[in-house]
Each structure stands twice: as structure tokens, then as C-alpha cells.
Scaffold this motif. Sequence first.
Motif, PDB file in Angstrom:
ATOM      1  N   GLY A 228       0.822  -1.202   0.000  1.00 17.33           N
ATOM      2  CA  GLY A 228       0.000   0.000   0.000  1.00 17.33           C
ATOM      3  C   GLY A 228       0.851   1.245   0.000  1.00 17.33           C
ATOM      4  O   GLY A 228       2.069   1.211   0.100  1.00 17.33           O
ATOM      5  N   ASP A 229       0.196   2.368  -0.104  1.00 17.00           N
ATOM      6  CA  ASP A 229       0.854   3.665  -0.163  1.00 17.00           C
ATOM      7  C   ASP A 229       1.192   4.116   1.244  1.00 17.00           C
ATOM      8  O   ASP A 229       0.317   4.498   2.018  1.00 17.00           O
ATOM      9  N   SER A 230       2.456   4.089   1.597  1.00 12.42           N
ATOM     10  CA  SER A 230       2.852   4.455   2.959  1.00 12.42           C
ATOM     11  C   SER A 230       2.815   5.959   3.177  1.00 12.42           C
ATOM     12  O   SER A 230       3.050   6.433   4.278  1.00 12.42           O
ATOM     13  N   HIS A 231       2.523   6.740   2.115  1.00  9.87           N
ATOM     14  CA  HIS A 231       2.460   8.191   2.262  1.00  9.87           C
ATOM     15  C   HIS A 231       1.096   8.661   2.753  1.00  9.87           C
ATOM     16  O   HIS A 231       0.946   9.785   3.189  1.00  9.87           O
ATOM     17  N   THR A 232       0.093   7.809   2.669  1.00  2.00           N
ATOM     18  CA  THR A 232      -1.239   8.164   3.136  1.00  2.00           C
ATOM     19  C   THR A 232      -1.248   8.139   4.661  1.00  2.00           C
ATOM     20  O   THR A 232      -0.966   7.107   5.262  1.00  2.00           O
ATOM     21  N   PRO A 233      -1.541   9.269   5.298  1.00  2.00           N
ATOM     22  CA  PRO A 233      -1.599   9.245   6.765  1.00  2.00           C
ATOM     23  C   PRO A 233      -2.805   8.432   7.236  1.00  2.00           C
ATOM     24  O   PRO A 233      -3.828   8.370   6.555  1.00  2.00           O
TER      25      PRO A 233
ATOM     26  N   PRO B 288     -16.632   9.308   5.716  1.00  2.00           N
ATOM     27  CA  PRO B 288     -16.180   8.072   5.078  1.00  2.00           C
ATOM     28  C   PRO B 288     -17.034   7.764   3.846  1.00  2.00           C
ATOM     29  O   PRO B 288     -18.167   8.230   3.726  1.00  2.00           O
ATOM     30  N   ASP B 289     -16.484   6.954   2.955  1.00  2.00           N
ATOM     31  CA  ASP B 289     -17.243   6.514   1.777  1.00  2.00           C
ATOM     32  C   ASP B 289     -18.363   5.564   2.197  1.00  2.00           C
ATOM     33  O   ASP B 289     -19.433   5.548   1.601  1.00  2.00           O
TER      34      ASP B 289
ATOM     35  N   ASP C   5      -8.709   4.738   0.542  1.00  2.00           N
ATOM     36  CA  ASP C   5      -7.438   4.017   0.646  1.00  2.00           C
ATOM     37  C   ASP C   5      -7.269   3.214   1.927  1.00  2.00           C
ATOM     38  O   ASP C   5      -6.295   2.479   2.055  1.00  2.00           O
ATOM     39  N   PHE C   6      -8.170   3.377   2.884  1.00  3.38           N
ATOM     40  CA  PHE C   6      -8.000   2.707   4.171  1.00  3.38           C
ATOM     41  C   PHE C   6      -9.333   2.549   4.885  1.00  3.38           C
ATOM     42  O   PHE C   6     -10.334   3.141   4.491  1.00  3.38           O
TER      43      PHE C   6
ATOM     44  N   VAL D  40      -6.245   0.460   8.803  1.00  2.81           N
ATOM     45  CA  VAL D  40      -5.484  -0.371   7.870  1.00  2.81           C
ATOM     46  C   VAL D  40      -5.634   0.131   6.441  1.00  2.81           C
ATOM     47  O   VAL D  40      -6.711   0.570   6.040  1.00  2.81           O
ATOM     48  N   ARG D  41      -4.535   0.077   5.702  1.00  5.08           N
ATOM     49  CA  ARG D  41      -4.565   0.453   4.288  1.00  5.08           C
ATOM     50  C   ARG D  41      -5.180  -0.672   3.475  1.00  5.08           C
ATOM     51  O   ARG D  41      -4.995  -1.837   3.786  1.00  5.08           O
ATOM     52  N   HIS D  42      -5.879  -0.321   2.410  1.00  4.54           N
ATOM     53  CA  HIS D  42      -6.438  -1.321   1.505  1.00  4.54           C
ATOM     54  C   HIS D  42      -5.335  -1.820   0.578  1.00  4.54           C
ATOM     55  O   HIS D  42      -4.486  -1.044   0.131  1.00  4.54           O
ATOM     56  N   HIS D  43      -5.375  -3.105   0.291  1.00  2.34           N
ATOM     57  CA  HIS D  43      -4.403  -3.695  -0.627  1.00  2.34           C
ATOM     58  C   HIS D  43      -4.724  -3.270  -2.038  1.00  2.34           C
ATOM     59  O   HIS D  43      -5.862  -3.348  -2.490  1.00  2.34           O
ATOM     60  N   GLU D  44      -3.715  -2.798  -2.750  1.00  5.54           N
ATOM     61  CA  GLU D  44      -3.884  -2.442  -4.154  1.00  5.54           C
ATOM     62  C   GLU D  44      -2.886  -3.255  -4.956  1.00  5.54           C
ATOM     63  O   GLU D  44      -1.685  -3.003  -4.890  1.00  5.54           O
TER      64      GLU D  44
END
Length: 108
Positions: free
Chosen positions: A32-37, A55-56, A74-75, A88-92
Motif C-alpha cells: 500500500g501507499d505508505s504516504h497516506t496518513p 467516510p465513503d 485508501d483505508f 489499515v490500508r487497503h491492498h492495491e
Amino acid sequence: MHRPTLLLSLLLGLLPLAAQADTIEIPVGQQGDSHTPLPARGQLQRSVLDQFGLPDEEHKPVGNPPITRWDYRDFSVYFENTHVVDAVRHHEPRAAQPPAPATQPAAN
């Protein structure tokens, strides 16, 4: 041939095929994108709303104590009552890369 012997022979014949499976391991740092806080543990729902917006999707509380999940693009964030217990970040999956072209030996 006896039936149990035939079955055992078939199973033993297929065993090497099962041993040829590939295992793909993705290091945690690349999942995942580690830049997303992400929201911090203990953060209040109100603070998460202020920082990340609505949230979505918001899932109803489940269990006792009630655990609620908010899904963002993203999470996902998990709350116990009104406090963050985990995010938790979503797997992409990464785009599949085409195989490298086979090298041909130089013609003499």
C-alpha cells in the motif's frame, strides 16, 4: 490392481504437482501507499471526521463492546465506541509486468 493400491498410486503420482505452487510474498513496507496518513489509535471519531472528512461507507456497530468500521478510499478505520482501535490500508495489487524478452544467443 486392488482399489486402495490404485488410489494410493494416483495420489502419490499427483503429489509432485502440488509441490510446484508459487508463493508470492509482499514485504509489509510495500503493501500500500505508505504516504497516506492514517488515524492514530485512541483518536476520537470527531477528530477523524475533521481530519479525513466523511467516510465513503460507514458500517453498523457489531459486538460488545461495539466495533464500527468506516471505509475510506485508501483505508479503513475501526472504532471501539468512539475511539480508533486500528486503521489499515487497503491492498492495491500492482499492475502485472510483462515478462522480460528472452535473450537469443548471438549468431556467428
